[in-house]
Design a protein around this motif. Structure first.
Motif, PDB file in Angstrom:
ATOM      1  N   LEU A  15      -5.659  -6.963  -6.302  1.00  0.00           N
ATOM      2  CA  LEU A  15      -4.403  -7.734  -6.309  1.00  0.00           C
ATOM      3  C   LEU A  15      -4.455  -8.861  -5.279  1.00  0.00           C
ATOM      4  O   LEU A  15      -3.983  -9.965  -5.535  1.00  0.00           O
ATOM      5  CB  LEU A  15      -3.214  -6.809  -6.043  1.00  0.00           C
ATOM      6  N   GLN A  36       1.261   6.551  -6.839  1.00  0.00           N
ATOM      7  CA  GLN A  36       0.027   7.238  -7.224  1.00  0.00           C
ATOM      8  C   GLN A  36       0.164   8.749  -7.026  1.00  0.00           C
ATOM      9  O   GLN A  36      -0.213   9.541  -7.893  1.00  0.00           O
ATOM     10  CB  GLN A  36      -1.133   6.702  -6.377  1.00  0.00           C
ATOM     11  N   SER A  94      -4.624   5.153 -10.343  1.00  0.00           N
ATOM     12  CA  SER A  94      -5.858   4.491  -9.888  1.00  0.00           C
ATOM     13  C   SER A  94      -5.979   4.507  -8.368  1.00  0.00           C
ATOM     14  O   SER A  94      -4.996   4.640  -7.651  1.00  0.00           O
ATOM     15  CB  SER A  94      -5.871   3.028 -10.357  1.00  0.00           C
ATOM     16  N   ASP A  95      -7.190   4.304  -7.906  1.00  0.00           N
ATOM     17  CA  ASP A  95      -7.450   4.243  -6.471  1.00  0.00           C
ATOM     18  C   ASP A  95      -6.721   3.037  -5.853  1.00  0.00           C
ATOM     19  O   ASP A  95      -6.904   1.898  -6.279  1.00  0.00           O
ATOM     20  CB  ASP A  95      -8.966   4.108  -6.263  1.00  0.00           C
ATOM     21  N   VAL A  96      -5.882   3.310  -4.852  1.00  0.00           N
ATOM     22  CA  VAL A  96      -5.022   2.258  -4.296  1.00  0.00           C
ATOM     23  C   VAL A  96      -5.825   1.208  -3.520  1.00  0.00           C
ATOM     24  O   VAL A  96      -5.561   0.004  -3.630  1.00  0.00           O
ATOM     25  CB  VAL A  96      -3.902   2.866  -3.420  1.00  0.00           C
ATOM     26  N   THR A  97      -6.809   1.640  -2.756  1.00  0.00           N
ATOM     27  CA  THR A  97      -7.601   0.673  -1.984  1.00  0.00           C
ATOM     28  C   THR A  97      -8.311  -0.316  -2.907  1.00  0.00           C
ATOM     29  O   THR A  97      -8.301  -1.532  -2.676  1.00  0.00           O
ATOM     30  CB  THR A  97      -8.633   1.416  -1.107  1.00  0.00           C
ATOM     31  N   ARG A 102     -13.129  -6.443  -1.351  1.00  0.00           N
ATOM     32  CA  ARG A 102     -13.141  -7.039  -0.018  1.00  0.00           C
ATOM     33  C   ARG A 102     -14.293  -6.551   0.846  1.00  0.00           C
ATOM     34  O   ARG A 102     -14.707  -7.239   1.783  1.00  0.00           O
ATOM     35  CB  ARG A 102     -11.777  -6.853   0.648  1.00  0.00           C
ATOM     36  N   LEU A 126      -5.619  -2.674  -4.302  1.00  0.00           N
ATOM     37  CA  LEU A 126      -5.131  -3.653  -3.318  1.00  0.00           C
ATOM     38  C   LEU A 126      -6.128  -4.796  -3.169  1.00  0.00           C
ATOM     39  O   LEU A 126      -5.748  -5.961  -3.061  1.00  0.00           O
ATOM     40  CB  LEU A 126      -4.919  -2.977  -1.962  1.00  0.00           C
ATOM     41  N   ARG A 147       0.827  -1.210   0.000  1.00  0.00           N
ATOM     42  CA  ARG A 147       0.000   0.000   0.000  1.00  0.00           C
ATOM     43  C   ARG A 147       0.861   1.260   0.000  1.00  0.00           C
ATOM     44  O   ARG A 147       0.602   2.211  -0.749  1.00  0.00           O
ATOM     45  CB  ARG A 147      -0.948   0.030   1.201  1.00  0.00           C
TER      46      ARG A 147
END
Lengths: 285, 285
Positions: free
Chosen positions: B237, A278, B228-231, B75, B234, A271
């Motif tokens: 992935l 990002q 892109s939005d990291v959350t 998630r 994640l 993260r």
């Protein structure tokens, strides 16, 4: 060296870049002569109003020109630089639009003393090539890298700046090595990544007809450069090999680290890494 | 299972995807209820006319719904699937818009028998996220992957197809593993390549202020997904790890081969490889 308004300008190579440059300069100087290998190309350039006159012979085309711009692929430029010297008038400013600069500038050093050489690389382009795609507005607002030689006079630089500004671009002075190193990372590496992505897609999903449907805008954009002209890219890769390989090695290490973080399940570090990247990307644009 | 026109639809999650879906469905069914964590989001969705009613409580929001669409990150969907079962009416069609499907579909298998579950993934998006970016036209002409379970009835599939067509998209039936493998190569890999490129640029050129100026449209497009939005990424992935790592390994091998060809100077083979890739990319679009 004359002022732009009084200059006779020869553009050698009437593809996307040369054709667009000719069209952008026409009317802002005494005359624009377009030089192409094929008579058909010259005919189209004239019909489209991009040039005042045309030639298919380099010597005739650049005769008495005050400014000559080589707008051919990099290795064609390298060859033209070996023969053009004797054709040019005293004080002629000789520029190019090649995508790599170190070898071109080294070759320019060998030109006869009566010529004013100057490397150039406009940071713009299109997905399409050829005279049909030429657009006089192509250079509007783009950065135009200039790589002067020690021998390039202030007067020659003044004419080059006037030309860059006349077509709506911003001059950016860089030495040739710095340009090539930056271009390796920001242009040649993205091309090779796009190629690797398309190669991976073909290998992993070629047998699956749904792959093309599932590939959305993300794949489209990331893979776009893989459709670039191969001859142009081969010239670039072969004349910037060292910097390209270095950029690829750095990128491979980045990719390897990302794969390691995905595999390890160390989500906190993944993260943090993705968030840093990002932020950096969002600050760029 | 009701017909679309008579269905009460709850959209859970009012970000870009959920907000756009709600807006596209409103007026084509009995009513659209929007469910979000924050009252402020519901307020904006109502003010923009994207929903008929809103709720910030999941149980209340999905009460008596004929069709529920989970439009939250992967998630969050996995978690919501563990608690939503008892809230839903008999025959309710429960869909999701999650970007990976294998784990979601496996979780859907655990739902009580009175629910009709169906995985979904629309192949569209935007660079921006959140209710402010919601656009009822977002789904026009996009492929909408549906991943039915063995238990999903024909009637439930009929309602899902009607919903997909009502928002202007085309249904594409895939099993969840096939979807995730294709998405790994065509979506998750491009994201990681974009991140590696931005990471390499930062490492190699961060100290050089000209890098941003030299980076042209090629870098822009190839690196776009790194923003892109990291959350969201994640979640993707971590729920598609195996397929992502396989796609990365294949791509690393492609990149390695390209580096080898550039280094070796074997131009004939490099040209052949790049030309094959170029042809494949040009046929795709």
């Amino acid at each position: 060296v004359k002022r732009l308004k009084e200059a006779q300008i020869a553009v050698v190579g009437l593809g996307l870049m040369g054709g667009s440059l000719a069209g952008a300069l026409r009317g802002r100087c005494r005359s624009v002569i377009g030089v192409a290998r094929r008579a058909e190309t010259v005919k189209i350039a004239r019909a489209r109003g991009l040039i005042d006159r045309g030639a298919i012979d380099l010597e005739r085309g650049v005769y008495q020109a005050d400014l000559v711009v080589l707008a051919t692929p990099v290795r064609v430029i390298l060859h033209q630089l070996t023969e053009i010297g004797t054709f040019l008038s005293t004080g002629c400013l000789l520029m190019d639009l090649g995508s790599t600069k170190t070898q071109i500038v080294a070759q320019m050093e060998q030109l006869p003393d009566h010529i004013q050489p100057l490397g150039g690389h406009p940071m713009c382009g299109k997905n399409v090539s050829g005279i049909a795609a030429a657009d006089p507005a192509l250079y509007q607002s783009c950065a135009f890298v200039l790589t002067p030689l020690a021998r390039t006079s202030e007067a020659a630089m003044g004419l080059a700046r006037a030309m860059v500004e006349a077509i709506g671009a911003h001059p950016l002075l860089l030495n040739s090595r710095r340009h090539d190193r930056l271009a390796a990372t920001t242009s040649h590496l993205p091309y090779l990544l796009a190629c690797a992505l398309v190669g991976a897609m073909r290998k992993e999903t070629a047998a699956d007809s749904a792959a093309r449907v599932v590939a959305a805008s993300g794949f489209h954009d990331t893979s776009r450069l893989a459709a670039s002209d191969v001859t142009m890219m081969l010239d670039i890769l072969s004349t910037n090999r060292e910097a390209v390989l270095k950029a690829m090695a750095i990128c491979e290490a980045q990719l390897h680290n990302l794969a390691h973080l995905v595999q390890s399940g160390d989500e906190e570090r993944l993260r943090a890494t993705l968030t840093d990247i990002q932020k950096y990307r969002r600050e760029l644009y």
